[in-house]
Design an enzyme around this catalytic site. Structure first.
Site, PDB file in Angstrom:
ATOM      1  N   GLY A 214       0.835  -1.205   0.000  1.00  0.00           N
ATOM      2  CA  GLY A 214       0.000   0.000   0.000  1.00  0.00           C
ATOM      3  C   GLY A 214       0.861   1.242   0.000  1.00  0.00           C
ATOM      4  O   GLY A 214       2.010   1.242  -0.448  1.00  0.00           O
ATOM      5  N   ILE A 215       0.298   2.304   0.551  1.00  0.00           N
ATOM      6  CA  ILE A 215       1.029   3.566   0.613  1.00  0.00           C
ATOM      7  C   ILE A 215       1.261   3.925   2.075  1.00  0.00           C
ATOM      8  O   ILE A 215       0.521   3.477   2.942  1.00  0.00           O
ATOM      9  CB  ILE A 215       0.241   4.684  -0.102  1.00  0.00           C
ATOM     10  CG1 ILE A 215       1.113   5.925  -0.254  1.00  0.00           C
ATOM     11  CG2 ILE A 215      -1.060   5.008   0.602  1.00  0.00           C
ATOM     12  CD1 ILE A 215       0.565   6.940  -1.217  1.00  0.00           C
ATOM     13  N   GLY A 216       2.301   4.699   2.333  1.00  0.00           N
ATOM     14  CA  GLY A 216       2.517   5.167   3.702  1.00  0.00           C
ATOM     15  C   GLY A 216       3.879   4.770   4.210  1.00  0.00           C
ATOM     16  O   GLY A 216       4.698   4.178   3.500  1.00  0.00           O
ATOM     17  N   ALA A 217       4.123   5.119   5.472  1.00  0.00           N
ATOM     18  CA  ALA A 217       5.449   4.936   6.042  1.00  0.00           C
ATOM     19  C   ALA A 217       5.834   3.453   6.145  1.00  0.00           C
ATOM     20  O   ALA A 217       6.995   3.102   5.900  1.00  0.00           O
ATOM     21  CB  ALA A 217       5.491   5.596   7.420  1.00  0.00           C
ATOM     22  N   ILE A 218       4.878   2.587   6.477  1.00  0.00           N
ATOM     23  CA  ILE A 218       5.258   1.171   6.647  1.00  0.00           C
ATOM     24  C   ILE A 218       5.644   0.534   5.301  1.00  0.00           C
ATOM     25  O   ILE A 218       6.735  -0.039   5.189  1.00  0.00           O
ATOM     26  CB  ILE A 218       4.178   0.378   7.420  1.00  0.00           C
ATOM     27  CG1 ILE A 218       4.140   0.890   8.876  1.00  0.00           C
ATOM     28  CG2 ILE A 218       4.440  -1.126   7.364  1.00  0.00           C
ATOM     29  CD1 ILE A 218       3.115   0.252   9.774  1.00  0.00           C
ATOM     30  N   GLU A 237      -2.468  -2.903  -5.982  1.00  0.00           N
ATOM     31  CA  GLU A 237      -3.559  -1.957  -6.203  1.00  0.00           C
ATOM     32  C   GLU A 237      -2.949  -0.609  -6.609  1.00  0.00           C
ATOM     33  O   GLU A 237      -3.371   0.030  -7.547  1.00  0.00           O
ATOM     34  CB  GLU A 237      -4.300  -1.835  -4.880  1.00  0.00           C
ATOM     35  CG  GLU A 237      -5.353  -0.797  -4.810  1.00  0.00           C
ATOM     36  CD  GLU A 237      -6.041  -0.880  -3.459  1.00  0.00           C
ATOM     37  OE1 GLU A 237      -6.447  -1.997  -3.063  1.00  0.00           O
ATOM     38  OE2 GLU A 237      -6.159   0.150  -2.783  1.00  0.00           O
ATOM     39  N   GLY A 335      -8.418  -2.263  -0.758  1.00  0.00           N
ATOM     40  CA  GLY A 335      -8.107  -3.561  -1.367  1.00  0.00           C
ATOM     41  C   GLY A 335      -7.487  -4.542  -0.393  1.00  0.00           C
ATOM     42  O   GLY A 335      -6.916  -5.560  -0.811  1.00  0.00           O
TER      43      GLY A 335
END
Ligand code: COA
Length: 432
Positions: A214-218, A237, A335
């Site tokens: 996905g998106i983001g820091a992790i 996705e 998703g």
């Protein structure tokens, strides 16, 4: 008729195009970096023309003026995702939320959510009159196929992506030319906690794996620890700038993929100009409708599919909540379940839910005896596989309820382990 003549005959201003939308219409609007702001601004400017126009748009990145206080008489925001600018409207009851796995959203247009109009933003036409939906194909491809009215903003900054993502000029009712750079989302700052999570996740990734991130820091932290891997692939996705860095470093080659070999698949993209330049006219990036990318029966054709997603809370049974904080709809399923299932079905696949062990500045454990009252299960305990925090990896699939709870407590923040152990002993009638 030559497509160039069609183009000229349908060219108009945004103010004129939005006159075709009528009170009571349901309008599907392209989202994220693909949101046609110029046309939405014209709708807001001409708001007195409308009463009760339903704007269905998944994730607004701009101001989402149609969803702000004062607009209630004119627009109602209905969404399958809840994010920054729209959260307040939905919470206040001026809009509403539709729970739905992302892969299924376009099917709503043929079922309970028939649309009167689609508002899209596309690249300028190619030599054959085809425009690319670029960075946001997901539900907008289907919307532009089924809507009786299609208003298209032609924007030279929209990357001409490849894949199943083209709309022909003849399918557009009104064409509005307006160039504006896409909204950019800068890479997040990655803390040491997120780096530790990224390192644990990366330890489960092997050379040749196919990734959904996905998106983001992790997710970005995971990418930091993949620099020594070989021949990774992408079927996802969405992806962002971090994936581009790994392509440039020769780590993501898509060569080991057994499905769409040599290609990275996604349904939407969000990042900076670096990402948008990378995907422009790049045949190794294939943009497909979400009914394809996110369908577990499709994504699982990739062997060794590894999905990595995040959550808000996990209970001791391994039930994952990724979308509600108590009774507040904070986010949505997106998703997540699509890809947990895709990884589950993929030969050699793995699914990971990765989260910091605490929230609210360390005052709250994300691993909790019970999910908060009013919240919901996003990924069920029957489908969850790995849960990861900065304290380690809990493998839950095919383990008993007690062993799962023990594994989860062992990766909880040490400040909360004693109370979790107490809850364990009461609940399971067993010694920790
Ligand atoms: N109780 C109370 N507050 C909580 C909480 C909990 N259990 N968990 C998190 N919060 C708070 C956090 O402290 C933070 O608030 P703060 O900034 O004031 O501290 C806020 O809620 C957001 O939490 P955070 O974990 O930082 O959110 P995030 O931006 O990392 O997003 C998800 C996490 C789960 C919301 C996001 O990944 C998501 O929407 N997932 C579902 C969709 C998905 O997986 N899509 C997949 C493919 S893209």
């Amino acid at each position: 008729m030559d497509w160039r003549d069609i183009y000229k005959s349908r060219l108009t201003s945004a103010d004129n195009a939005v006159k075709s939308v009528k009170s009571g219409d349901r309008v599907s609007v392209m989202h994220c970096a693909g949101e046609p702001h110029h046309i939405m601004e014209a709708m807001v400017k001409n708001k007195d023309q409308y009463e009760n126009v339903e704007v269905t748009l998944m994730l607004p990145l701009g101001k989402a003026e149609y969803a702000q206080p004062g607009m209630e008489k004119h627009f109602r925001h209905v969404s399958q995702f809840v994010g920054g600018p729209s959260r307040g409207t939905i919470m206040a009851g001026h809009g509403d939320y539709i729970p739905c796995n992302f892969s299924q959203i376009p099917f709503q247009f043929d079922a309970t959510l028939p649309i009167d109009a689609a508002i899209i933003m596309v690249s300028p036409p190619d030599a054959h009159g085809y425009c690319s939906l670029g960075v946001s194909v997901d539900y907008s491809k289907r919307a532009s196929e089924v809507a009786p009215l299609v208003i298209a903003q032609i924007n030279k900054y929209m990357p001409r992506c490849h894949g199943d993502c083209f709309v022909h000029v003849s399918e557009m009712t009104h064409i509005v030319e307006h160039d504006a750079p896409l909204i950019e989302l800068k890479p997040p700052k990655i803390t040491d906690v997120e780096k530790a999570i990224g390192e644990h996740c990366a330890s489960l990734i092997k050379d040749g794996d196919c990734l959904q991130l996905g998106i983001g820091a992790i997710p970005d932290a995971v990418l930091l620890f993949l620099k020594n891997k070989k021949d990774l692939g992408i079927h996802t996705e969405m992806f962002s700038d971090g994936a581009v860095d790994l392509v440039e470093a020769g780590v993501i080659t898509n060569k080991a993929k057994n499905f769409h070999k040599g290609q990275m698949l996604a349904t939407f993209l969000m990042g900076t100009k670096k990402l948008y330049d990378f995907v422009n006219d790049n045949p190794t990036v294939q943009m497909y409708p979400v009914t394809y990318t996110n369908d577990p029966l499709i994504s699982s054709k990739n062997d060794n599919l590894v999905s990595i997603n995040s959550c808000l809370q996990v209970d001791l049974l391994g039930q994952v909540c990724s979308e509600m904080i108590g009774s507040m709809q904070y986010s949505a399923v997106g998703g997540q379940v699509d890809f947990v299932r895709g990884a589950y079905l993929s030969k050699g696949g793995r699914s990971i839910i990765a989260t910091t062990s605490t929230a609210k500045g360390g005052t709250l454990s994300r691993i909790a005896p019970l999910l908060d009252t009013g919240s919901c299960v996003t990924t069920s305990r029957n489908e969850v596989e790995y849960v990861i925090t900065e304290y380690g990896i809990a493998h839950l699939r095919y383990h008993t309820v007690r062993d799962r709870a023990r594994a989860l407590i062992n990766i909880a923040h040490p400040n909360f382990r004693d109370e979790l152990k107490e809850a364990f002993e009461k609940r399971f009638n067993a010694k920790f």
